[in-house]
Design an enzyme around this catalytic site. Structure first.
Site, short mmCIF file in Angstrom:
data_model
loop_
_atom_site.label_atom_id
_atom_site.label_comp_id
_atom_site.label_asym_id
_atom_site.label_seq_id
_atom_site.Cartn_x
_atom_site.Cartn_y
_atom_site.Cartn_z
N ASN A 136 0.67 -0.99 0.25
CA ASN A 136 0.09 -0.36 0.09
C ASN A 136 0.88 1.24 0.05
OD1 ASN A 136 -2.07 -1.62 0.15
ND2 ASN A 136 -1.49 -1.80 2.10
N HIS A 143 -13.11 -1.22 7.45
CA HIS A 143 -12.30 -2.04 8.31
C HIS A 143 -11.78 -3.48 9.43
CE1 HIS A 143 -7.74 -1.83 9.61
NE2 HIS A 143 -7.85 -3.09 8.51
N GLU A 184 -15.87 3.65 4.93
CA GLU A 184 -14.08 3.84 4.29
C GLU A 184 -13.94 4.82 3.23
OE1 GLU A 184 -11.89 0.44 4.03
OE2 GLU A 184 -12.63 -0.69 5.57
N SER A 227 -10.70 -0.77 0.77
CA SER A 227 -9.39 -1.34 1.03
C SER A 227 -9.20 -2.69 -0.07
CB SER A 227 -8.55 -1.91 2.46
OG SER A 227 -9.76 -2.46 3.10
N ASP A 231 -12.78 6.66 7.60
CA ASP A 231 -11.31 6.32 7.20
C ASP A 231 -10.61 6.47 5.96
OD1 ASP A 231 -9.50 4.60 7.20
OD2 ASP A 231 -9.89 2.62 8.19
N HIS A 243 -6.56 4.56 1.89
CA HIS A 243 -6.28 4.55 0.88
C HIS A 243 -6.63 4.95 -0.34
CE1 HIS A 243 -5.51 0.34 2.03
NE2 HIS A 243 -6.29 0.41 2.95
N LYS A 264 0.85 3.54 4.96
CA LYS A 264 0.41 3.68 3.34
C LYS A 264 1.35 3.99 2.14
CE LYS A 264 -3.57 0.82 5.61
NZ LYS A 264 -4.11 0.14 5.75
C1 LIG Z 1 -4.60 -0.68 6.68
C2 LIG Z 1 -5.43 -0.07 7.48
C3 LIG Z 1 -5.90 0.52 8.84
C4 LIG Z 1 -5.32 0.39 10.08
O1 LIG Z 1 -3.92 1.12 9.53
P1 LIG Z 1 -2.45 0.80 9.61
O2 LIG Z 1 -1.76 1.67 9.87
O3 LIG Z 1 -2.37 0.02 8.91
O4 LIG Z 1 -2.84 0.26 11.40
C5 LIG Z 1 -7.10 0.89 9.12
N1 LIG Z 1 -8.65 1.38 8.09
C6 LIG Z 1 -7.95 0.37 6.54
C7 LIG Z 1 -9.80 0.91 6.01
C8 LIG Z 1 -7.04 0.69 6.54
O5 LIG Z 1 -6.62 0.06 5.13
#
Ligand SMILES: *Cc1c(COP(=O)(O)O)cnc(C)c1O
Length: 392
Positions: free
Chosen positions: A50, A136, A177, A181, A206, A209, A240
């Protein structure tokens, strides 16, 4: 001993996972640089990371980290409420708030920790959390931990969301989100914002991505759609597109003050190392700059090429997709076989199975980076055709 292991049934559980094609194991990795990974003399092109802008292995990252380490050394020693709040953290949070257009921001040691700290700090047993079905795991776990009533709407299903909003009790938080993801598609944020406003609910988005990849200066999908000022809680990861590690919550000053007092994953966890905060601040500036804009154009250009490639194979891209492309296979064992065949031909493309995605929707998840090249996408096309044919 025997009796104990029987009671726990560890062997039985492991056998069951194998039988269902759901067995996971850690594969060793010696070296990852750019989009190439190496182990024991073998080399693969990596379509599983990512690290969308390719910043993790960049010279800028090396320099920012080296500068941070020289200035601040290693670990922070304690929680920020115990040892004091270092100016490197404060500077990063000020910059993140400015980036997201909020009054304040708070950083955590991971994106997962942001969700686990934030949602239970704000929501309790009298309240209702309404989640998109594909949210997520960190958001789902956080909602459970809060003790609030949990309602789930089918993925991006606005009518069902509206019905749930009509009957929700207490304070109501809608959670989604922006770019999903495992499916790569976009949430209809404008409609979701209109709905949450209509019912006086709050909205947590969230953008794990989307940040760095979409929107002006890489501010994410909500900013790209012009609705970011109506999002109450902006959750993001620094692991990411930022190419490093950590997470943040950006919101009003009052919400951030409450988190400082209530978010357990913030209060009871050692502050991330100061040199990380320093490097992340440098990287944030890069992401917002012309150079960041060029990297975004690059990753979106490469992604477009990959979308077209899949389209030529009869696979439609998800609506609003950016740098994540799912190739749904169905059966878990078949997805494992295709992924493994791709690995044999030099491509690292993870196979995503239950419980990460629903049973029967196992898939390959292709993620693109600004560092991928056009010839690599062409080669991927060839390998995909062979791997899929081989199975048929
Ligand atoms: C990866 C991810 C997280 C967690 O983030 P990290 O920094 O890897 O703990 C939270 N929400 C989504 C949608 C993700 O893809």
């Amino acid at each position: 001993m025997q009796q104990r292991s029987d009671k726990w049934n560890i062997t039985g559980q492991l056998d069951e996972l194998r039988a269902q094609g759901l067995w996971r194991e850690l594969r060793p990795l010696d070296e990852a640089s750019g989009v190439t990974v190496r182990t024991a003399g073998q080399e693969w092109i990596n379509f599983s990371s990512n690290d969308y802008l390719g910043l993790a292995g960049s010279a800028e990252m090396q320099n920012a980290l080296a500068e941070g380490v020289a200035r601040y050394g290693g670990g922070s020693g304690a929680s920020r409420l115990v040892c004091g709040s270092h100016r490197a953290h404060a500077a990063l949070e000020e910059a993140l708030a400015d980036f997201k257009g909020t009054e304040a921001a708070l950083t955590f040691s991971s994106g997962f920790a942001v969700a686990l700290g934030t949602i239970p700090a704000l929501m309790g047993a009298e309240d209702t959390i309404i989640l998109d079905k594909l949210s997520h795991a960190s958001l789902v776990d956080a909602a459970r931990l809060s003790g609030a009533t949990i309602r789930v709407f089918p993925h991006n299903h606005l009518e069902k969301l509206e019905r749930l909003l009509q009957t929700a009790k207490g304070r109501v938080l809608v959670v989604t989100e922006s770019i999903f993801s495992m499916d790569g598609d976009a949430a209809p944020l404008e409609d979701i914002v209109a709905l949450k406003n209509k019912f006086g609910a709050w909205l947590l988005v969230d953008e794990a991505h989307a940040v760095g990849v979409l929107g002006p200066q890489g501010r994410g999908l909500a900013a790209a759609l012009g609705v970011d000022q109506q999002v109450d809680l902006h959750l993001g990861t620094l692991s990411k597109a930022f190419g490093l590690s950590g997470g943040y919550l950006a919101a009003s000053r009052q919400v951030i003050d409450l988190l400082i007092n209530r978010a357990r994953s913030f209060i009871y966890s050692t502050a991330p190392p100061f040199h990380l905060a320093h490097a992340l601040n440098v990287i944030l500036n890069l992401i917002r700059s012309e150079q960041g804009e060029a990297l975004r154009a690059q990753v979106l250009g490469i992604a477009k090429q990959a979308h077209d490639l899949l389209a030529s194979m009869g696979v439609a891209s998800p609506p609003g997709a950016a740098a994540i492309l799912p190739l749904i296979i169905g059966e878990a064992s078949r997805a494992v076989a295709v992924s493994s065949r791709l690995r044999d031909s030099g491509f690292l493309i993870p196979c995503i199975r239950y419980p990460t995605v629903a049973r029967g929707s196992a898939r390959l998840r292709i993620t693109l980076s600004a560092r991928h090249t056009a010839p690599q996408i062409q080669a991927l096309g060839q390998a995909l055709r062979e791997a899929l044919d081989f199975q048929d």
